[in-house]
Design a protein around this motif. Structure first.
Motif, short mmCIF file in Angstrom:
data_model
loop_
_atom_site.label_atom_id
_atom_site.label_comp_id
_atom_site.label_asym_id
_atom_site.label_seq_id
_atom_site.Cartn_x
_atom_site.Cartn_y
_atom_site.Cartn_z
N ILE A 127 26.82 73.88 2.64
CA ILE A 127 25.76 72.93 2.30
C ILE A 127 25.38 72.04 3.48
O ILE A 127 24.24 72.03 3.93
CB ILE A 127 26.19 72.03 1.12
N LEU A 128 26.34 71.27 3.96
CA LEU A 128 26.02 70.21 4.91
C LEU A 128 25.60 70.74 6.28
O LEU A 128 24.58 70.31 6.82
CB LEU A 128 27.20 69.26 5.02
N LYS A 129 26.37 71.66 6.80
CA LYS A 129 26.03 72.21 8.12
C LYS A 129 24.67 72.92 8.08
O LYS A 129 23.82 72.64 8.94
CB LYS A 129 27.15 73.16 8.58
N PRO A 130 24.40 73.80 7.09
CA PRO A 130 23.07 74.44 7.05
C PRO A 130 21.93 73.43 6.87
O PRO A 130 20.85 73.61 7.44
CB PRO A 130 23.16 75.37 5.84
N ARG A 131 22.17 72.36 6.11
CA ARG A 131 21.11 71.37 5.92
C ARG A 131 20.85 70.59 7.20
O ARG A 131 19.71 70.27 7.51
CB ARG A 131 21.44 70.43 4.76
N CYS A 132 21.91 70.29 7.94
CA CYS A 132 21.71 69.64 9.25
C CYS A 132 20.95 70.58 10.18
O CYS A 132 20.01 70.15 10.86
CB CYS A 132 23.05 69.25 9.87
N GLN A 133 21.33 71.84 10.21
CA GLN A 133 20.65 72.81 11.07
C GLN A 133 19.19 72.95 10.67
O GLN A 133 18.32 73.04 11.55
CB GLN A 133 21.37 74.16 11.01
N ALA A 135 17.39 70.68 9.53
CA ALA A 135 16.72 69.46 9.98
C ALA A 135 16.65 69.39 11.50
O ALA A 135 16.21 68.38 12.05
CB ALA A 135 17.45 68.24 9.42
N GLY A 136 17.11 70.45 12.19
CA GLY A 136 17.02 70.49 13.64
C GLY A 136 18.23 69.91 14.36
O GLY A 136 18.21 69.73 15.57
N ILE A 137 19.29 69.61 13.64
CA ILE A 137 20.50 69.07 14.26
C ILE A 137 21.42 70.25 14.57
O ILE A 137 21.88 70.94 13.67
CB ILE A 137 21.20 68.07 13.32
N THR A 138 21.67 70.48 15.85
CA THR A 138 22.48 71.64 16.24
C THR A 138 23.86 71.26 16.76
O THR A 138 24.76 72.09 16.79
CB THR A 138 21.74 72.45 17.32
#
Length: 193
Positions: A127-133, A135-138
């Motif tokens: 959930i969290l990692k894919p949602r950050c990704q 949003a452009g957060i790598t």
């Protein structure tokens, strides 16, 4: 012979856990001692130390056990991507907390650190990692800041709820938790409805 993980060993550990939970209901944690646990469970101190290194180890292992109980309460057909944002799963989580509020009141008071990804691995990866990704957060370091922010807020909301005797309804607390989800994770309006 009472060897680790045989039936008698497990039954003894369950008795000590039950004794600890009973003591938690009416005794401040600082006043709970190994001696009191042993007296309540009717075991020797050496038996306690054959199972646990100290009271904090006992708390950690009880928390692991309750975490497993919680995971087993989720419907087997649940989509892991729903965690922790769907109403039914948040409500199951909060019902579990209410059921074991004496334990969580003390566990949250004595927590020395947030568990970060420990125990939150499915939430982190699915959930969290894919949602950050999305949003452009790598950067994983930057993702971890969002995760720590969310986890700290989530934990403190639950702590306040438990400290006040779980007076608010589960649905009210669930809504509060959902309102605290960082905007960067809300990839679309429909995700949280």
């Amino acid at each position: 012979m009472n060897t680790k993980n045989n039936q008698r060993y497990r039954e003894t550990e369950i008795r000590m856990d039950a004794a600890m939970l009973e003591l938690m209901k009416h005794t401040e944690f600082e006043k709970i001692t190994v001696k009191k646990i042993c007296e309540t469970a009717e075991v020797n101190r050496s038996t306690f130390y054959a199972h646990f290194t100290d009271i904090y180890d006992m708390l950690d292992r009880m928390e692991d056990f309750l975490h497993q109980e919680l995971l087993e309460s989720y419907p087997s057909h649940s989509n892991p991507e729903d965690l922790p944002f769907s109403d039914p799963l948040i409500l199951l989580f909060l019902q579990h907390i209410r059921k074991h509020q004496y334990f969580y009141r003390i566990a949250l008071q004595t927590r020395r650190a947030f568990p970060l990804k420990q125990g939150f691995e499915p939430m982190w990866n699915l959930i969290l990692k894919p949602r950050c990704q999305a949003a452009g957060i790598t950067s994983e370091d930057e993702m971890m800041y969002y995760f720590v922010y969310f986890q700290a807020g989530f934990t403190m909301v639950v702590k306040r709820w438990v400290d006040t005797g779980c007076k608010e309804s589960e649905s009210r607390i669930a809504q509060t938790l959902k309102n605290c989800i960082p905007a960067v994770w809300q990839t679309s309006k429909g995700d949280l409805e």
